[in-house]
Design an enzyme around this catalytic site. Structure first.
Site, PDB file in Angstrom:
ATOM      1  N   ASN A   9      36.143 -41.914   5.387  1.00  0.00           N
ATOM      2  CA  ASN A   9      36.771 -42.332   6.741  1.00  0.00           C
ATOM      3  C   ASN A   9      38.102 -42.991   6.271  1.00  0.00           C
ATOM      4  O   ASN A   9      38.041 -44.248   5.876  1.00  0.00           O
ATOM      5  CB  ASN A   9      35.681 -43.167   7.795  1.00  0.00           C
ATOM      6  N   TRP A  10      39.129 -42.387   6.364  1.00  0.00           N
ATOM      7  CA  TRP A  10      40.332 -43.184   5.955  1.00  0.00           C
ATOM      8  C   TRP A  10      40.951 -44.201   6.816  1.00  0.00           C
ATOM      9  O   TRP A  10      42.046 -44.742   6.539  1.00  0.00           O
ATOM     10  CB  TRP A  10      41.560 -41.979   5.675  1.00  0.00           C
ATOM     11  N   LYS A  11      40.292 -44.212   8.065  1.00  0.00           N
ATOM     12  CA  LYS A  11      40.777 -45.175   9.070  1.00  0.00           C
ATOM     13  C   LYS A  11      42.329 -45.336   9.223  1.00  0.00           C
ATOM     14  O   LYS A  11      42.798 -43.972   8.963  1.00  0.00           O
ATOM     15  CB  LYS A  11      40.478 -46.582   8.480  1.00  0.00           C
ATOM     16  N   HIS A  94      32.234 -45.363  15.684  1.00  0.00           N
ATOM     17  CA  HIS A  94      32.456 -46.215  14.698  1.00  0.00           C
ATOM     18  C   HIS A  94      32.330 -47.818  15.023  1.00  0.00           C
ATOM     19  O   HIS A  94      32.939 -48.261  16.176  1.00  0.00           O
ATOM     20  CB  HIS A  94      33.604 -46.086  13.736  1.00  0.00           C
ATOM     21  N   GLU A  96      33.999 -50.063  14.308  1.00  0.00           N
ATOM     22  CA  GLU A  96      35.647 -50.757  14.680  1.00  0.00           C
ATOM     23  C   GLU A  96      36.055 -50.248  16.246  1.00  0.00           C
ATOM     24  O   GLU A  96      36.688 -50.869  17.021  1.00  0.00           O
ATOM     25  CB  GLU A  96      36.642 -50.257  13.788  1.00  0.00           C
ATOM     26  N   GLU A 166      25.355 -47.783   9.938  1.00  0.00           N
ATOM     27  CA  GLU A 166      26.472 -48.712   9.388  1.00  0.00           C
ATOM     28  C   GLU A 166      26.278 -50.306   9.858  1.00  0.00           C
ATOM     29  O   GLU A 166      26.822 -50.449  10.950  1.00  0.00           O
ATOM     30  CB  GLU A 166      27.816 -48.156   9.849  1.00  0.00           C
ATOM     31  N   GLY A 172      33.290 -52.939   5.002  1.00  0.00           N
ATOM     32  CA  GLY A 172      34.596 -53.574   4.595  1.00  0.00           C
ATOM     33  C   GLY A 172      34.502 -54.973   4.024  1.00  0.00           C
ATOM     34  O   GLY A 172      35.272 -55.433   3.639  1.00  0.00           O
ATOM     35  N   SER A 212      30.570 -50.512   2.540  1.00  0.00           N
ATOM     36  CA  SER A 212      30.778 -50.945   1.158  1.00  0.00           C
ATOM     37  C   SER A 212      29.889 -50.091   0.192  1.00  0.00           C
ATOM     38  O   SER A 212      29.645 -50.607  -0.964  1.00  0.00           O
ATOM     39  CB  SER A 212      30.498 -52.422   0.878  1.00  0.00           C
ATOM     40  N   GLY A 233      34.480 -45.738   3.611  1.00  0.00           N
ATOM     41  CA  GLY A 233      35.589 -46.304   4.011  1.00  0.00           C
ATOM     42  C   GLY A 233      36.756 -46.660   2.815  1.00  0.00           C
ATOM     43  O   GLY A 233      37.301 -45.758   2.144  1.00  0.00           O
ATOM     44  N   GLY A 234      36.678 -47.751   2.449  1.00  0.00           N
ATOM     45  CA  GLY A 234      37.668 -48.391   1.300  1.00  0.00           C
ATOM     46  C   GLY A 234      37.575 -47.182   0.127  1.00  0.00           C
ATOM     47  O   GLY A 234      38.739 -47.180  -0.199  1.00  0.00           O
TER      48      GLY A 234
HETATM   49  C1  PEP Z   1      33.312 -47.322   7.229  1.00  0.00           C
HETATM   50  O1  PEP Z   1      34.292 -47.947   7.691  1.00  0.00           O
HETATM   51  O2  PEP Z   1      32.603 -46.416   7.951  1.00  0.00           O
HETATM   52  C2  PEP Z   1      32.945 -47.950   5.962  1.00  0.00           C
HETATM   53  C3  PEP Z   1      31.557 -47.789   5.699  1.00  0.00           C
HETATM   54  O3  PEP Z   1      33.861 -48.482   5.486  1.00  0.00           O
HETATM   55  P1  PEP Z   1      33.612 -49.413   3.743  1.00  0.00           P
HETATM   56  O4  PEP Z   1      33.073 -48.324   3.049  1.00  0.00           O
HETATM   57  O5  PEP Z   1      34.848 -50.067   3.611  1.00  0.00           O
HETATM   58  O6  PEP Z   1      32.712 -50.457   4.109  1.00  0.00           O
END
Ligand code: PEP
Length: 249
Positions: A9-11, A94, A96, A166, A172, A212, A233-234
């Site tokens: 997920n590049w956000k 998600h 967010e 999640e 994050g 994470s 994500g990251g």
């Molecule tokens: C996400 O945004 O779905 C996510 C899992 O982010 P991160 O891996 O950065 O925690």
């Protein structure tokens, strides 16, 4: 048999040039696992990403969509519009989107319907807040998000649904659920599915973990029997890290 999936997920990261660069780097990576790989760039780069990857084994999906087909919804994008640029899958719910854009379970149920009506598959996200876990109500919260967002579906529609657990406190933050916490929750989710839909839906639905995940912890998390991959994500923003995670399955 359920699919193993790693989705990035590049956000709201990467303009067109950066998207081209990351896709070029991704294409250079060596693949040693047979997990299905997906990436979710931002709306403006979906067409480019689809074109760049359509002959590859990487699926491009969207990060969100609206539930209406068209109309006076300024700034929104519909399932039909996504389909018209080659996109067959969408991340919905998600944390967010739930937190910053006030997406409710009811809105998400409508979005799920719109996606399925347009023959798209859905990566449906949910997870508890830190307070919920501290108070011991994490299972309750997760169960209600799944019920409210998805339990109106028929069993036959579940082949188009991927779940992504999640925990909000792990997204994050650098803090990851322990492999045991992830396994316990995934086993609980499968039990919830079994009670409502029976064994076949429970056993055939992929449940991803997100929060994470990094090259250093992916293998241990993915080794758990009810964890079928990850939503990343990251770490999905660097091709080497992303593929280290893909190859950890
Ligand atoms: C996400 O945004 O779905 C996510 C899992 O982010 P991160 O891996 O950065 O925690």
């Amino acid at each position: 048999m359920r699919r193993k999936i790693v989705a990035g997920n590049w956000k709201m990261n990467n303009d067109l040039t950066e998207t081209e660069g990351l896709i070029t780097d991704i294409k250079k990576q060596q693949r040693t696992s047979d997990a299905q790989v997906m990436i979710a760039p931002t709306f403006t780069n979906l067409w480019h990403a689809y074109q760049a990857l359509r002959l590859s084994d990487i699926e491009v999906v969207a990060q969100n969509m609206h539930f209406a087909e068209s109309g006076a919804y300024t700034g929104e994008v519909s399932a039909g519009m996504l389909k018209s640029v080659g996109i067959n899958g969408v991340i919905l719910g998600h944390s967010e989107r739930r937190a910053y854009f006030k997406e409710t379970d009811e809105m998400l149920a409508e979005k799920v319907n719109a996606a399925l009506e347009n023959e798209m598959f859905v990566i449906f996200c949910f997870g508890e807040e830190l307070d919920d876990r501290k108070a011991g109500r994490h299972e309750q919260v997760v169960e209600s998000q799944i019920k409210n967002g998805l339990f109106h579906l028929q069993a036959s529609q579940w082949k188009h649904i991927v779940l992504a657990y999640e925990p909000v406190w792990a997204i994050g933050t650098g803090e990851t659920a322990s492999p045991e916490q992830a396994q316990d929750m995934h086993a609980f989710i499968r039990q919830v599915l079994e009670t409502k839909y029976g064994n076949a839906v429970a056993e055939n639905t992929s449940i991803l973990y997100g929060g994470s995940v990094k090259p250093a912890n992916a293998e241990e998390i993915f080794s758990k029997p009810d964890v079928d991959g990850g939503l990343i994500g990251g770490a999905a923003l660097k091709a080497e890290d992303f593929y280290a995670i893909v190859n950890a399955i």
